[in-house]
Scaffold this active site. Structure first.
Site, PDB file in Angstrom:
ATOM      1  N   GLY A  12       0.766  -1.208   0.277  1.00 22.78           N
ATOM      2  CA  GLY A  12      -0.254  -0.084  -0.076  1.00 22.78           C
ATOM      3  C   GLY A  12       1.117   1.076   0.130  1.00 22.78           C
ATOM      4  O   GLY A  12       0.752   2.166   0.734  1.00 22.78           O
ATOM      5  N   ASP A  62      -2.893  -6.697  -5.433  1.00 25.50           N
ATOM      6  CA  ASP A  62      -3.967  -7.662  -4.502  1.00 25.50           C
ATOM      7  C   ASP A  62      -2.841  -8.190  -3.814  1.00 25.50           C
ATOM      8  O   ASP A  62      -3.111 -10.263  -3.605  1.00 25.50           O
ATOM      9  CB  ASP A  62      -4.964  -7.772  -5.611  1.00 25.50           C
ATOM     10  CG  ASP A  62      -5.985  -8.122  -4.863  1.00 25.50           C
ATOM     11  OD1 ASP A  62      -5.585  -7.825  -3.480  1.00 25.50           O
ATOM     12  OD2 ASP A  62      -7.198  -8.282  -4.892  1.00 25.50           O
ATOM     13  N   VAL A  63      -3.130  -7.816  -1.688  1.00 26.38           N
ATOM     14  CA  VAL A  63      -2.563  -8.391  -1.437  1.00 26.38           C
ATOM     15  C   VAL A  63      -3.242  -9.482  -0.289  1.00 26.38           C
ATOM     16  O   VAL A  63      -2.853  -9.907   0.143  1.00 26.38           O
ATOM     17  CB  VAL A  63      -1.876  -7.414  -0.378  1.00 26.38           C
ATOM     18  CG1 VAL A  63      -0.895  -6.425  -0.446  1.00 26.38           C
ATOM     19  CG2 VAL A  63      -3.161  -6.785   0.361  1.00 26.38           C
ATOM     20  N   SER A 141      -4.407   0.567  14.270  1.00 27.18           N
ATOM     21  CA  SER A 141      -5.146   1.664  14.552  1.00 27.18           C
ATOM     22  C   SER A 141      -5.329   2.177  15.919  1.00 27.18           C
ATOM     23  O   SER A 141      -5.676   1.178  16.150  1.00 27.18           O
ATOM     24  CB  SER A 141      -5.787   1.863  13.216  1.00 27.18           C
ATOM     25  OG  SER A 141      -6.706   3.260  13.715  1.00 27.18           O
ATOM     26  N   TYR A 153     -13.053  -2.362   9.577  1.00 24.21           N
ATOM     27  CA  TYR A 153     -12.423  -2.072  10.274  1.00 24.21           C
ATOM     28  C   TYR A 153     -11.793  -2.230  11.395  1.00 24.21           C
ATOM     29  O   TYR A 153     -10.385  -2.620  11.666  1.00 24.21           O
ATOM     30  CB  TYR A 153     -12.131  -0.287   9.484  1.00 24.21           C
ATOM     31  CG  TYR A 153     -10.689   0.772   9.918  1.00 24.21           C
ATOM     32  CD1 TYR A 153      -9.555   0.322   8.627  1.00 24.21           C
ATOM     33  CD2 TYR A 153     -10.558   1.392  10.921  1.00 24.21           C
ATOM     34  CE1 TYR A 153      -8.423   0.978   8.264  1.00 24.21           C
ATOM     35  CE2 TYR A 153      -8.490   1.438  10.765  1.00 24.21           C
ATOM     36  CZ  TYR A 153      -7.810   1.637   9.918  1.00 24.21           C
ATOM     37  OH  TYR A 153      -6.646   2.575   9.738  1.00 24.21           O
ATOM     38  N   ALA A 154     -12.238  -1.682  12.662  1.00 27.56           N
ATOM     39  CA  ALA A 154     -11.715  -1.588  13.902  1.00 27.56           C
ATOM     40  C   ALA A 154     -11.338  -3.476  14.342  1.00 27.56           C
ATOM     41  O   ALA A 154     -10.318  -3.571  14.491  1.00 27.56           O
ATOM     42  CB  ALA A 154     -12.597  -1.597  14.990  1.00 27.56           C
ATOM     43  N   ALA A 156     -10.459  -5.516  11.961  1.00 24.44           N
ATOM     44  CA  ALA A 156      -9.565  -5.403  11.266  1.00 24.44           C
ATOM     45  C   ALA A 156      -7.841  -5.284  12.018  1.00 24.44           C
ATOM     46  O   ALA A 156      -7.220  -6.255  12.618  1.00 24.44           O
ATOM     47  CB  ALA A 156      -9.245  -5.390   9.968  1.00 24.44           C
ATOM     48  N   LYS A 157      -8.145  -4.143  12.838  1.00 20.86           N
ATOM     49  CA  LYS A 157      -6.710  -3.461  13.724  1.00 20.86           C
ATOM     50  C   LYS A 157      -6.378  -4.688  15.041  1.00 20.86           C
ATOM     51  O   LYS A 157      -5.890  -4.287  14.894  1.00 20.86           O
ATOM     52  CB  LYS A 157      -7.136  -1.643  13.189  1.00 20.86           C
ATOM     53  CG  LYS A 157      -6.789  -1.224  11.822  1.00 20.86           C
ATOM     54  CD  LYS A 157      -5.721  -1.390  10.939  1.00 20.86           C
ATOM     55  CE  LYS A 157      -5.160  -0.931   9.820  1.00 20.86           C
ATOM     56  NZ  LYS A 157      -4.537  -0.989   9.028  1.00 20.86           N
TER      57      LYS A 157
END
Length: 252
Positions: A12, A62-63, A141, A153-154, A156-157
């Site tokens: 990224g 694409d990771v 994050s 997102y939370a 995942a982080k």
């Protein structure tokens, strides 16, 4: 291979924190593979690095795709040498409140952040363990502590933090450390998109954040790159499994 010439991969890395990190590591003498979804986007960062006398290559990947990851790491090893440093920075946002969040919104974020970090780490660790030296840095994050509209997102982080600590346990005996950097509010395209999502002017959001951050300013990509540079350095070999919040004040 001399310490400063070690090969680093930053995912990224076409913009924002990833680009700042790639350029910082290049200034320290690392050969840097700049990975992003489109090679053409990554090339702009490579051009800046090479213009400053550094070594870098752009790689499209694409990771979240296992075959693409394996091919990308093989390309890096062929063109620059075996990777000794990996910075898992690739990420996307699909913000929404839970009752509006689609399964695709959930899967996309989890796949890029968590699956991507897993696939990239799995593909690079063999090079590191063979060499008896490696550094993996994962981008978490402050949202890992919970943030409205970011359940995907939370999650995942937060998962990144557990993943980091587990890799530190598994890979430590091979000379490989794994740490995480958890940014707070950083001025990037992502935070601008967050302002758009919640319907406020970006300058107003920045002013609000600056007032509540102890150091009274928002972060910049270079602030995060500085922390990553420490974790990837020669002198950080006794630091592993840690999560460093770079947020202008204590969060945890």
């Amino acid at each position: 291979m001399s310490p400063t010439s070690r090969v680093a991969i930053v995912t990224g890395a076409a913009r924002g924190i990833g680009a700042a990190t790639a350029e910082r590591l290049a200034r320290e003498g690392r050969a840097v593979a700049v990975l992003d979804l489109r090679e053409s986007d990554a090339q702009e960062v490579v051009d800046r690095i090479t213009a400053d006398g550094g070594r870098a290559v752009a790689v499209g990947c694409d990771v979240s795709d296992a075959e693409q990851v394996d091919a990308a790491v093989a390309t890096v090893a062929e063109r620059l040498g075996p990777p000794a440093i990996l910075v898992n920075n690739a990420g996307v946002l699909r913000d929404n409140l839970l009752f509006k969040m689609s399964p695709d919104d959930w899967d996309t974020v989890i796949n890029v952040h968590l699956r991507g970090a897993f696939l990239m780490s799995r593909a690079t660790q063999a090079h590191m363990t063979d060499a008896g030296w490696g550094r993996i840095v994962n981008l978490s994050s402050s949202s890992a502590l919970g943030n409205r509209g970011q359940a995907n997102y939370a999650a995942a982080k937060a998962g990144i933090q557990g993943f980091t600590k587990t890799l530190a346990i598994e890979l430590g005996k091979f000379g490989v450390t794994c740490n995480a950097v958890a940014p707070g509010f950083v001025e990037t395209a992502m935070t601008r998109s967050t302002a758009e999502r919640i319907g406020i002017a970006y300058d107003d959001m920045k002013a609000f954040k600056e007032a509540e951050i102890p150091v009274r300013r928002v972060g910049y990509p270079e602030d995060i790159a500085n922390a990553v540079a420490f974790f990837t350095g020669e002198d950080a070999g006794y630091v592993s499994g840690q999560v460093l919040y770079v947020a202008g004040g204590p969060l945890d």
